[in-house]
Structure formats: structure tokens, C-alpha cells
Design a protein around this motif. Structure first.
Motif, PDB file in Angstrom:
ATOM      1  N   TYR A 174     -12.151   6.831  26.744  1.00 36.44           N
ATOM      2  CA  TYR A 174     -10.964   6.937  25.884  1.00 36.44           C
ATOM      3  C   TYR A 174     -10.335   5.574  25.605  1.00 36.44           C
ATOM      4  O   TYR A 174      -9.167   5.316  25.926  1.00 36.44           O
ATOM      5  N   PRO A 175     -11.077   4.667  25.013  1.00 38.65           N
ATOM      6  CA  PRO A 175     -10.529   3.317  24.758  1.00 38.65           C
ATOM      7  C   PRO A 175      -9.338   3.344  23.797  1.00 38.65           C
ATOM      8  O   PRO A 175      -8.441   2.506  23.895  1.00 38.65           O
ATOM      9  N   GLU A 176      -9.327   4.324  22.868  1.00 36.58           N
ATOM     10  CA  GLU A 176      -8.232   4.363  21.900  1.00 36.58           C
ATOM     11  C   GLU A 176      -6.911   4.798  22.532  1.00 36.58           C
ATOM     12  O   GLU A 176      -5.837   4.593  21.946  1.00 36.58           O
ATOM     13  N   LEU A 177      -6.975   5.393  23.739  1.00 31.64           N
ATOM     14  CA  LEU A 177      -5.747   5.857  24.396  1.00 31.64           C
ATOM     15  C   LEU A 177      -5.286   4.944  25.516  1.00 31.64           C
ATOM     16  O   LEU A 177      -4.204   5.153  26.073  1.00 31.64           O
ATOM     17  N   ASP A 221     -17.899  14.454  25.905  1.00 34.41           N
ATOM     18  CA  ASP A 221     -17.390  13.175  25.412  1.00 34.41           C
ATOM     19  C   ASP A 221     -17.853  12.958  23.983  1.00 34.41           C
ATOM     20  O   ASP A 221     -18.795  13.623  23.496  1.00 34.41           O
ATOM     21  N   LEU A 222     -17.209  12.007  23.310  1.00 35.02           N
ATOM     22  CA  LEU A 222     -17.590  11.691  21.932  1.00 35.02           C
ATOM     23  C   LEU A 222     -18.927  10.981  21.869  1.00 35.02           C
ATOM     24  O   LEU A 222     -19.591  10.999  20.823  1.00 35.02           O
ATOM     25  N   ASN A 223     -19.316  10.338  22.989  1.00 38.10           N
ATOM     26  CA  ASN A 223     -20.565   9.592  23.036  1.00 38.10           C
ATOM     27  C   ASN A 223     -21.554  10.343  23.921  1.00 38.10           C
ATOM     28  O   ASN A 223     -21.243  10.709  25.055  1.00 38.10           O
ATOM     29  N   GLU A 267      -2.819  10.061  32.946  1.00 42.11           N
ATOM     30  CA  GLU A 267      -3.120  10.873  31.766  1.00 42.11           C
ATOM     31  C   GLU A 267      -4.598  10.801  31.411  1.00 42.11           C
ATOM     32  O   GLU A 267      -5.204  11.809  30.999  1.00 42.11           O
ATOM     33  N   LEU A 268      -5.207   9.610  31.572  1.00 44.34           N
ATOM     34  CA  LEU A 268      -6.632   9.481  31.285  1.00 44.34           C
ATOM     35  C   LEU A 268      -7.467  10.313  32.268  1.00 44.34           C
ATOM     36  O   LEU A 268      -8.437  10.962  31.867  1.00 44.34           O
TER      37      LEU A 268
END
Length: 460
Positions: free
Chosen positions: A103-106, A149-151, A114-115
Motif C-alpha cells: 500500500y505505497p499510496e497510503l 493484493d493489486l500485484n 491502519e496498514l
């Protein structure tokens, strides 16, 4: 409202669906268009996720329970929730979040808690429902641990790391359970050993305290009583014979002059024996008589004091000493007999008390042996667990990056399109209810009350 509707029948426009579409198509088309556009926008915003899964298998103890007792009461599948809770803790997940840069964008917008919570929500652990055979014949349970995950590569890497954590946690849980069991049994062994040793000390002290009154000595005491009884009988006979001889000799002495030194000496000696029978040597009467006897003995020794037979005096003295010794021996045997009889009388009570102590010792000894055997079994089970021959979790298939994403978008696409179609049909029916039209001859008859003479088909 028509009579058909009042009677609970379907509205007339439902019998003419083509007409409804023909009359309300602009609204239907507009609603569908808005729904399709909204669906496209909504579905486009849904991220494409990949779900990677690692498969784990629970292997039972490899050594038969007939040789090594399994001290782990639950296998890892039965305590699945506890293991999942452990690997999904912040302590375990935070390093994985950092390792895979999730979650680099967060990261700039939220904290690690939270992560970790977001990563936890993307973990799926579930039994697969399948089993595989084992060497011992018991089927092994299989379950999967997955990560979304997105990846695709990140999802697979996370699933494999989680599987590794799960196997380590399961092995640690089984080892801790075996170690806890061994420690508990060791404490129980030590406790039962202390209680047994304390009971043995009580028995030793009891035997020492009541020596001579114990059941094991009853036979010895009885034999000694019988032997003493024979000795008393013999001494009684000897004493009676000695007293008879003494009486005879004293009678002969009485025939001589009672005023002679020998007669007076014999009388004093007889009196001394009588006094010593009832008084101690320190009594004044005894001391006075002894002094008189000493004076008469000196007088007799001077050979000038009266007449008498010195041999008779010596015989009397000898007999008196013999009688005195026999009476002392008889008194000693009488006292010893009384003491032995008291011991024999108390033996049943000591037997009962000793039996209670020995019974408790037997129970404590059995408990100690049982705990000792359980400790040996627990330590052997711990050795088996340490050698990884006990129940354990192993990775059956590692996760690989999935080739296709989850059907998330497709699911939402069909759902939104279906909702759009239903919305368009709803708008059309609502307009038909608000702005009704006549679609049948019966409806005309119901509305104006006149009979329809004929109808023609649709023109054009």
C-alpha cells in the motif's frame, strides 16, 4: 381504477408489454443509458486484485501412539483460530508490510496500525475440505492461506511468508504444549516424591518411638514372656528352697543361747533383711542395724565374745545373701513381665496406627510411580516433537503469482447492469400507473359502461 384491479387482478398494461415498451421507450432508454454509464464509471474505479493461495497440510505424529504417547491434545487444525490470531497480530504482520512495501499510496496518509489492519483484512485462511493419505493410514487435513493484493507477485510472496509464519507458529505451539506437559509432570513427580519421603520419615519415627510395641515384635515379646515365666517358676522354687534352709538354720541357732553374740548377730541380720525389704539403705533403721551388725562381727572376730558356732553364722549369712539375691532376681523378672505385658496389650493399637501410615505410603508410592511414568512419556513425546516427528504443519504447495485477477469487476458489472434493467422497467411501470392508457375492449366497457360491438387490428 378498473373493476379488474379492484378485484385483485393484474393491471391491464401488464398484458401488453410490447405496448408499454412502445409507449415508454424514451424513459426506458434514458434510464438504461444512465445505468450503463454509471456502471462503467463505477466498475472502472474498482481496483483489479489478485488472490494467491498457499496450501498447507497437517501431518499427524509419525511414530505410533503405542510407542510414544502424544501429549499434544489438539492438532493445529483444531486450534486454527488461535494460530491465525497469532500470525495476524501486529507484531507478525508489520514486518511483512514493510518487507513487501504494501500500500505505497497510503503510507503518507496513514500509520502502520491502519496498514496492518488493511493487510489483515486481505488474508483468507480456510480449510480446503480435502484430505490426503498418510503412512499411518489416518488422512491428513489440508487448508489454504491466501492473500489479496493489486500485484500478483506481491500476493504470492505474502501468501508464502504467511504460510511460513503459520508453520512456525504451529510447530512452536505443539512444542510449547509438549514442553508444558513435561514441566507439569516433572513438578507433579517432585511433589509426589516429597510427600512419599515425608511419609517414610513419619513411619521411621513411629517405629523408633514405639519400639517394642510394634506388630512385628509381638512374636518376640510373647516368646520372651514365656521364657520369663519359666525363669520365674525356677527362681520361685529356688527361693522357697533357700528360705526353707534359712528357716531351719535359724531355728537351730535359736536353740543356742539367745544372748550369745552369734544369736544376737543372726537376729540382727534377719532384722536387716526385713528392714531392707521395706526401706532403702539410707534409712536410719537400716543404718543403725548395720552398725550393730558391724560391732557384733568385730566382737565375734575377737574370739572372746561368748560362745557359738562361727560356721553356723557364716552359713546363715550365705543363705541370707542367697535369699536376698533370689528375691531381687524374682522382683526384676516380675517388673520385666509387667512391662512386656503392657507392650503386648498396646500392640493392636500400634498395629492399627502403623497400618494407616503404611496404607498412605502405598497410595503415595503408587502416585509417585504413576507420575514418574507419565513424566517419562512426556519427556519422550517432547523429544519426538523436537525431532519434528510429532504433529506438525507443512507447506504442501507454495503460492504462485495468479495469471488472472479475481472476478470482482465482472461481478459488479453484471450486478450494476441488472440493477439498471430493473430500474428502467420500474420507471416504465410507474409511468403506466400514473398515466394509464386503454389497451383492451373490456377496459372500454368498464370505463364508459357501453358494450363494444367490434374491434379492428392495429393499423400501420
Amino acid at each position: 381504477m378498473s373493476q379488474e384491479e379492484e378485484a385483485g387482478q393484474l393491471p391491464a398494461f401488464l398484458t401488453d408489454p410490447r405496448g408499454v415498451v412502445r409507449r415508454r421507450w424514451p424513459w426506458i432508454a434514458g434510464t438504461l443509458a444512465l445505468g450503463v454509464i454509471g456502471t462503467a464509471i463505477f466498475v472502472a474505479q474498482i481496483p483489479v486484485t489478485y488472490l494467491a493461495s498457499a496450501t498447507l497440510v497437517i501431518n499427524e505424529q509419525q511414530i505410533s501412539d503405542s510407542f510414544v504417547t502424544n501429549t499434544v491434545t489438539e492438532n493445529p487444525l483444531q486450534q486454527l483460530d488461535a494460530l491465525v490470531g497469532e500470525i495476524l497480530s501486529r507484531e507478525r504482520l508489520a514486518p511483512l508490510v514493510e518487507k513487501h512495501k504494501l500500500y505505497p499510496e497510503l503510507r503518507k496518509q496513514t500509520g502502520m496500525s491502519e496498514l496492518v489492519g488493511l493487510a489483515r483484512s486481505n488474508v483468507v485462511v480456510a480449510p480446503s475440505g480435502s484430505v490426503i493419505p498418510q503412512k499411518r493410514g489416518t488422512p491428513a487435513s489440508v487448508f489454504t492461506i491466501s492473500f489479496r493484493d493489486l500485484n500478483a507477485k506481491t500476493a504470492a510472496a505474502m501468501a508464502n511468508d504467511l504460510a511460513t509464519l503459520f508453520t512456525a507458529a504451529a510447530g512452536k505451539a505443539s512444542g510449547d504444549a509438549a514442553r508444558t506437559t513435561a514441566d507439569f509432570m516433572r513438578a507433579e513427580r517432585d511433589r509426589s516424591e516429597r510427600e512419599l519421603r515425608a511419609q517414610e520419615r513419619l513411619i521411621s519415627e513411629f517405629k523408633e518411638k514405639y519400639r517394642g510395641e510394634l506388630p512385628s515384635e509381638l512374636g518376640t515379646n510373647t516368646s520372651k514372656l514365656e521364657r520369663i515365666a519359666l525363669q520365674r517358676q525356677t527362681l520361685t522354687g529356688q527361693l522357697e528352697a533357700a528360705e526353707t534352709r534359712l528357716s531351719d538354720l535359724e531355728h537351730l541357732g535359736d536353740l543356742a543361747s539367745p544372748s550369745s553374740p552369734y544369736a544376737r548377730l543372726n537376729a540382727l541380720r534377719s532384722k536387716l533383711v526385713s528392714e531392707q525389704a521395706i526401706n532403702t539403705d539410707e534409712h536410719p533403721n537400716v543404718i543403725a542395724i548395720k552398725r550393730q551388725i558391724e560391732a557384733l562381727e568385730r566382737e565375734v572376730a575377737s574370739n572372746g565374745a561368748g560362745t557359738g558356732d562361727p560356721s553356723q553364722a557364716i552359713a546363715l549369712r550365705t543363705l541370707r545373701d542367697e535369699v536376698k539375691g533370689l528375691r531381687g532376681d524374682l522382683a526384676g523378672l516380675t517388673a520385666e513381665t509387667a512391662a512386656l505385658e503392657e507392650r503386648v496389650a498396646r500392640t493392636p493399637l500400634r498395629e492399627e496406627e502403623l497400618s494407616a501410615l503404611l496404607q498412605k505410603q502405598l497410595v503415595l508410592h503408587e502416585t509417585y510411580i504413576s507420575n514418574l511414568r507419565k513424566l517419562e512419556a512426556a519427556e519422550l513425546a517432547l523429544s519426538v516433537q523436537s525431532a519434528q516427528q510429532g504433529s506438525r504443519v507443512e507447506v504442501l504447495d507454495r503460492a504462485v503469482p495468479p495469471q488472472s485477477s479475481e472476478s470482482t469487476r465482472l461481478k459488479y458489472l453484471f450486478a450494476c447492469l441488472g440493477a439498471s434493467v430493473l430500474g428502467a422497467l420500474g420507471i416504465a411501470m410507474l409511468l403506466e400507473l400514473l398515466d394509464p392508457v386503454i389497451v383492451s375492449a373490456k377496459q372500454i366497457e368498464d370505463e364508459i359502461g357501453l358494450r363494444v360491438l367490434g374491434t379492428i387490428g392495429r393499423i400501420g
